[in-house]
Design an enzyme around this catalytic site. Structure first.
Site, short mmCIF file in Angstrom:
data_model
loop_
_atom_site.label_atom_id
_atom_site.label_comp_id
_atom_site.label_asym_id
_atom_site.label_seq_id
_atom_site.Cartn_x
_atom_site.Cartn_y
_atom_site.Cartn_z
N ASN A 57 63.39 40.89 48.62
CA ASN A 57 63.26 40.69 49.87
C ASN A 57 63.78 39.35 50.03
OD1 ASN A 57 61.31 42.70 50.58
ND2 ASN A 57 59.67 41.84 49.76
N ASP B 124 59.98 39.67 54.82
CA ASP B 124 59.06 40.55 54.25
C ASP B 124 57.66 39.74 54.05
OD1 ASP B 124 60.52 42.70 55.04
OD2 ASP B 124 60.77 43.62 53.24
N ARG C 251 60.54 44.36 63.74
CA ARG C 251 59.55 44.89 62.88
C ARG C 251 58.29 45.35 63.53
NH1 ARG C 251 59.94 43.14 57.82
NH2 ARG C 251 58.88 44.74 56.90
N ASP D 29 54.79 39.43 49.01
CA ASP D 29 55.58 40.24 48.45
C ASP D 29 56.86 39.66 47.95
OD1 ASP D 29 56.79 42.51 47.79
OD2 ASP D 29 57.07 43.38 49.81
N GLU E 34 54.35 40.25 55.31
CA GLU E 34 53.21 41.12 55.62
C GLU E 34 52.24 40.90 54.60
OE1 GLU E 34 54.96 44.94 56.40
OE2 GLU E 34 55.45 45.39 54.25
#
Length: 353
Positions: free
Chosen positions: A231, A244, A65, A226, A246
């Site tokens: 995800n 995910d 990532r 998220d 973030e």
């Protein structure tokens, strides 16, 4: 929603060569990197690379990532890859969540032009974003009982994360705690993303939040951010990877619950708008909240407020994604800035409550 969205300006061959040089510095001079590619579905923010790393211990299928390059119109103003690396480790070790096994974090931007993290790649099925799973997918075709297994598994991930105990030092990378701090951060994000061309429907949503503020926001927990089944990776309708991280933050559990509910509503509304039935019995708010209550003993509250907040947050993100599409010539700029928000009709409906 049918066209592939461009998310990167980086060359795959150059990335492969640079990754090979970096890996050799990590594990030895005979290491190699092959089969470098990008995912074709899901993921609109960080740049994601798939590759196989080979060294003395054998071959490992990996995912890297990276923060997007500045010229790629990043979705977010900053990307804390170290925090993402740490929260995956914490989720596995303290909450028992199948986050990917984090292998390396590289803070030096000289290798790929930005810091990056590398994790093991899991195998499984992901409910797709493009086209949304509500239009037809392995999940759409599943039996109702199996669809419910996926739904309940998603809620169980939230419950496990929210119940886990973390030290103040472990929570520090995810920002100030509390609903007020979270909304203030979203306001700052909105100003960064859209300050030069304000979006009236989102401005109205911020005002609505101020006038409908919960009397007693829920307890602060570590939130995934998220939190959605898109995800998550599944095998036999059970989660094998939670991806995910973030958008992780510290705030009330309703932040995650409302996001999981709303993202399905967003896809469902798109599907109905196309004249298709979608999945109307999936991710119903009452079912999600009931399952969460069963698992945690906590009664979610003020969900109308959090639904609006989820719609607003998603509107900020998607309008930024649409700006990137405009930048790459994938669509024209609309005359009405509200049309940058795909679900403006939903927000306008929520504003009448």
């Amino acid at each position: 929603m049918t066209e592939e969205m461009r998310t990167s300006t980086r060359d795959l061959v150059e990335l492969r060569d640079n990754l090979t040089g970096w890996l050799r510095g990590r594990v030895g001079g005979s290491a190699s990197v092959s089969e470098v590619s990008r995912p074709s579905e899901n993921g609109m923010s960080s740049e994601t690379l798939f590759f196989t790393a080979t060294w003395s211990e054998g071959a490992t299928r990996c995912v890297a990532r990276l923060a997007p390059a500045a010229e790629a119109v990043p979705v977010f103003p900053s990307y804390d890859l170290r925090a993402q690396f740490e929260i995956m480790r914490l989720a596995r070790e303290k909450a028992g969540i199948p986050a990917p096994r984090a292998l390396w974090f590289e803070p030096d931007p000289d290798h790929l032009g930005t810091p990056f993290l590398v994790m093991e790649r899991a195998d499984g099925d992901v409910p797709p974003d493009v086209m949304p799973y509500t239009f037809g997918s392995w999940l759409f075709d599943a039996a109702p009982a199996d669809q419910r297994r996926v739904q309940d598994a998603g809620v169980a991930v939230l419950a496990a994360l929210h119940r886990a105990e973390f030290t103040p030092a472990e929570l520090a990378p995810f920002g100030a705690a509390g609903l007020g701090a979270h909304v203030e951060a979203q306001r700052g994000y909105y100003e960064w993303a859209h300050g030069e061309r304000p979006i009236p429907v989102l401005e109205r949503a911020f005002l609505w939040l101020e006038s409908h503020w919960p009397e007693e926001p829920g307890p602060d927990v570590l939130c995934w951010g998220d939190a959605r089944i898109g995800n998550m990776m599944f095998k036999d309708f059970a989660p094998v990877a939670v991806l995910d991280w973030e958008m992780a933050a510290v705030g009330p559990p309703e932040l995650d619950l409302s996001w999981m509910i709303f993202i399905h509503r967003f896809f469902q509304d798109l599907t109905v708008g196309a004249g298709l039935p979608g999945m109307p019995g999936f991710m119903r708010p009452e079912d999600v909240c009931q399952k969460y209550r069963e698992l945690t003993g906590y009664e979610p509250r003020d969900m109308d407020f959090y639904e609006m907040y989820a719609a607003l947050r998603h509107g900020i993100v998607m309008a930024r994604v649409w700006q990137r599409r405009i930048h790459f010539g994938e669509q024209p700029r609309p005359d009405d800035p509200d049309d940058l928000v795909l679900h403006r009709a939903t927000i306008e409906e929520l504003l009448t409550r």
